[in-house]
Each structure stands twice: as structure tokens, then as C-alpha cells.
Design an enzyme around this catalytic site. Structure first.
Site, PDB file in Angstrom:
ATOM      1  CE  LYS A 165      35.082  37.361  46.708  1.00  0.00           C
ATOM      2  NZ  LYS A 165      34.864  38.290  45.981  1.00  0.00           N
TER       3      LYS A 165
ATOM      4  CE1 TYR B 170      38.377  34.493  42.760  1.00  0.00           C
ATOM      5  CE2 TYR B 170      40.133  35.943  44.888  1.00  0.00           C
ATOM      6  CZ  TYR B 170      38.783  35.860  44.619  1.00  0.00           C
ATOM      7  OH  TYR B 170      37.659  36.309  45.364  1.00  0.00           O
TER       8      TYR B 170
ATOM      9  CG  PHE C 293      38.065  40.612  36.777  1.00  0.00           C
ATOM     10  CD1 PHE C 293      39.054  39.860  37.954  1.00  0.00           C
ATOM     11  CD2 PHE C 293      37.765  40.771  35.902  1.00  0.00           C
ATOM     12  CE1 PHE C 293      38.290  38.532  37.602  1.00  0.00           C
ATOM     13  CE2 PHE C 293      37.167  38.912  35.907  1.00  0.00           C
ATOM     14  CZ  PHE C 293      36.897  37.742  36.531  1.00  0.00           C
TER      15      PHE C 293
ATOM     16  NE  ARG D  75      28.580  30.460  43.103  1.00  0.00           N
ATOM     17  CZ  ARG D  75      29.858  31.205  42.648  1.00  0.00           C
ATOM     18  NH1 ARG D  75      30.829  31.154  43.285  1.00  0.00           N
ATOM     19  NH2 ARG D  75      29.640  31.469  41.926  1.00  0.00           N
TER      20      ARG D  75
ATOM     21  CB  THR E   6      29.990  37.302  39.976  1.00  0.00           C
ATOM     22  OG1 THR E   6      29.919  36.531  39.668  1.00  0.00           O
ATOM     23  CG2 THR E   6      30.943  37.657  40.126  1.00  0.00           C
TER      24      THR E   6
ATOM     25  NE  ARG F 136      28.829  38.200  45.699  1.00  0.00           N
ATOM     26  CZ  ARG F 136      30.260  36.777  44.210  1.00  0.00           C
ATOM     27  NH1 ARG F 136      29.274  36.393  44.049  1.00  0.00           N
ATOM     28  NH2 ARG F 136      31.240  36.130  44.819  1.00  0.00           N
TER      29      ARG F 136
ATOM     30  CG  ASN G  56      31.937  39.740  45.266  1.00  0.00           C
ATOM     31  OD1 ASN G  56      32.939  40.041  45.509  1.00  0.00           O
ATOM     32  ND2 ASN G  56      31.511  39.179  43.228  1.00  0.00           N
TER      33      ASN G  56
ATOM     34  CG  HIS H 102      35.579  33.303  47.448  1.00  0.00           C
ATOM     35  ND1 HIS H 102      35.160  32.465  46.527  1.00  0.00           N
ATOM     36  CD2 HIS H 102      35.460  31.859  47.408  1.00  0.00           C
ATOM     37  CE1 HIS H 102      36.079  30.906  45.757  1.00  0.00           C
ATOM     38  NE2 HIS H 102      36.144  30.961  46.765  1.00  0.00           N
TER      39      HIS H 102
ATOM     40  CD  GLU I 215      37.546  27.950  45.663  1.00  0.00           C
ATOM     41  OE1 GLU I 215      37.508  28.213  45.030  1.00  0.00           O
ATOM     42  OE2 GLU I 215      36.514  27.573  46.703  1.00  0.00           O
TER      43      GLU I 215
HETATM   44  N1  UDP Z   1      35.824  40.273  39.673  1.00  0.00           N
HETATM   45  C1  UDP Z   1      36.140  41.005  39.218  1.00  0.00           C
HETATM   46  N2  UDP Z   1      35.648  42.396  38.046  1.00  0.00           N
HETATM   47  C2  UDP Z   1      34.808  40.843  37.616  1.00  0.00           C
HETATM   48  C3  UDP Z   1      34.254  39.532  37.860  1.00  0.00           C
HETATM   49  C4  UDP Z   1      34.846  39.197  38.676  1.00  0.00           C
HETATM   50  O1  UDP Z   1      36.423  42.446  39.977  1.00  0.00           O
HETATM   51  O2  UDP Z   1      34.363  41.183  35.855  1.00  0.00           O
HETATM   52  C5  UDP Z   1      35.603  39.775  41.190  1.00  0.00           C
HETATM   53  C6  UDP Z   1      35.256  39.725  42.461  1.00  0.00           C
HETATM   54  O3  UDP Z   1      35.514  39.783  43.808  1.00  0.00           O
HETATM   55  C7  UDP Z   1      34.258  37.828  42.289  1.00  0.00           C
HETATM   56  C8  UDP Z   1      35.787  37.610  41.748  1.00  0.00           C
HETATM   57  O4  UDP Z   1      36.687  37.787  40.628  1.00  0.00           O
HETATM   58  O5  UDP Z   1      34.206  37.706  43.296  1.00  0.00           O
HETATM   59  C9  UDP Z   1      35.802  36.049  40.869  1.00  0.00           C
HETATM   60  O6  UDP Z   1      35.026  36.044  39.641  1.00  0.00           O
HETATM   61  P1  UDP Z   1      34.452  34.560  39.637  1.00  0.00           P
HETATM   62  O7  UDP Z   1      33.937  35.514  38.192  1.00  0.00           O
HETATM   63  O8  UDP Z   1      34.584  33.258  40.486  1.00  0.00           O
HETATM   64  O9  UDP Z   1      33.286  35.121  40.648  1.00  0.00           O
HETATM   65  P2  UDP Z   1      32.277  34.589  42.287  1.00  0.00           P
HETATM   66  O10 UDP Z   1      32.357  33.159  41.382  1.00  0.00           O
HETATM   67  O11 UDP Z   1      33.042  35.072  43.097  1.00  0.00           O
HETATM   68  O12 UDP Z   1      30.712  35.142  42.024  1.00  0.00           O
HETATM   69 MG    MG Z   2      34.875  32.175  41.584  1.00  0.00          MG
END
Ligand code: UDP
Ligand code: MG
Length: 137
Positions: A9, A49, A57, A85, A91, A102, A112, A115, A126
Site C-alpha cells: 500500500k 473496496y 472508514f 494473511r 488489520t 503489519r 497498514n 493487502h 482480485e
Molecule cells: N480499515 C480502516 N479502518 C478500519 C478497518 C479497516 O481504515 O477500522 C482499512 C485498512 O486499510 C484495511 C482495509 O480498510 O486493511 C480493509 O479492511 P478489512 O477489514 O478488509 O481488513 P484486511 O482484510 O485488510 O485485514
Molecule cells: Mg479484507
């Protein structure tokens, strides 16, 4: 062998972390099948997204993801979706395990650093959104 989709990112690209992150990916025995640097448009980030479009958010996330270039990648390996993952960590970096990408590099729950697809089905969607068959041959 399973494929997954990864994004390094904007926060990580800005801090010259592509090499560090890819070293962690490769030393975990995941192969980088394809990799390119792109600049997401607002529309592309919104589509990518879309599942989060009703979250508080969402607009900030889209703004952040379009704040600079990203490195999009296809990774391959046994059980790569779950394994990547795990290498990424939670996250929220405050909750990420030691030694994860992370935990080491994320700046915040939003910025973070990486992805990774959350299922094989989403990985396919994707990958096809960002890469052509020719780039994966
Ligand atoms: N995100 C954020 N605030 C939150 C949760 C998620 O800004 O409270 C952002 C963060 O960059 C995250 C992305 O949205 O990676 C997608 O969220 P997801 O829950 O899918 O997390 P991921 O799969 O990336 O761990
Ligand atoms: Mg996700």
C-alpha cells in the site's frame, strides 16, 4: 498450488519498503508470480473496496489508497491465501503478532502497509481485476 493477491500500500511504497516486504514474502516460500507498480484511480479504489462502501472508514480508505503508487502482486504457494494473511498480521497493527509485516511496518489501522485476499474466491476476482492472463503466463 494456490494463488493470492497482494498490494503493497501507499504508506509502504513511500517508505521504500517494497524490497523488505518482498523479502519476507519470498523467505516464507511464497513465489511472486507477477508484480507491477500502479497508481489507483478513485474509481478503481472504490470498486476494489466496494464490500466496505457502507463503513465509516470507506471515504478515508479510498483517499489513502489513492495517495500514492501501490505495488500489486500475485503470489503463489501451497495454501497461499491463509499463509499470506498470517505473514501480514492483523488489520490493526496494535493487535498484530510479532514478526508480521503489519507489526513491523504498519503506521495505523488504515495505513497498514499491505493487502491480502481473504479467500480463494476473492483472490481470483482480485487477480483478474488487476492482471491479464498474459501477465500471469
Ligand atoms: N480499515 C480502516 N479502518 C478500519 C478497518 C479497516 O481504515 O477500522 C482499512 C485498512 O486499510 C484495511 C482495509 O480498510 O486493511 C480493509 O479492511 P478489512 O477489514 O478488509 O481488513 P484486511 O482484510 O485488510 O485485514
Ligand atoms: Mg479484507
Amino acid at each position: 498450488m494456490q494463488k493470492t493477491f497482494s498490494i503493497i500500500k501507499p504508506d509502504a511504497v513511500k517508505r521504500n519498503l517494497i524490497g523488505h516486504i518482498n523479502q519476507m514474502i519470498e523467505s516464507s516460500d511464497l513465489k511472486i508470480l507477477a508484480s507491477k507498480k500502479i497508481y489507483l484511480t478513485k474509481n478503481q479504489a472504490e470498486i476494489f473496496y466496494e464490500v466496505h462502501k457502507d463503513k465509516p472508514f470507506f471515504s478515508s480508505l479510498v483517499e489513502y489508497m489513492t495517495s500514492g503508487p501501490v505495488q500489486v502482486q500475485v503470489l503463489e504457494g501451497e495454501n497461499s491465501v491463509a499463509r499470506y494473511r498470517k505473514i501480514m498480521g492483523a488489520t490493526n497493527p496494535a493487535e498484530a503478532e510479532d514478526g508480521t509485516i503489519r507489526k513491523l511496518y504498519a503506521e495505523s489501522i488504515e495505513a497498514n502497509s499491505v493487502h491480502g485476499s481473504d479467500s480463494e474466491e476473492n483472490a481470483k476476482i482480485e487477480i483478474n481485476f488487476f492482471f491479464s492472463g498474459l501477465e500471469l503466463a
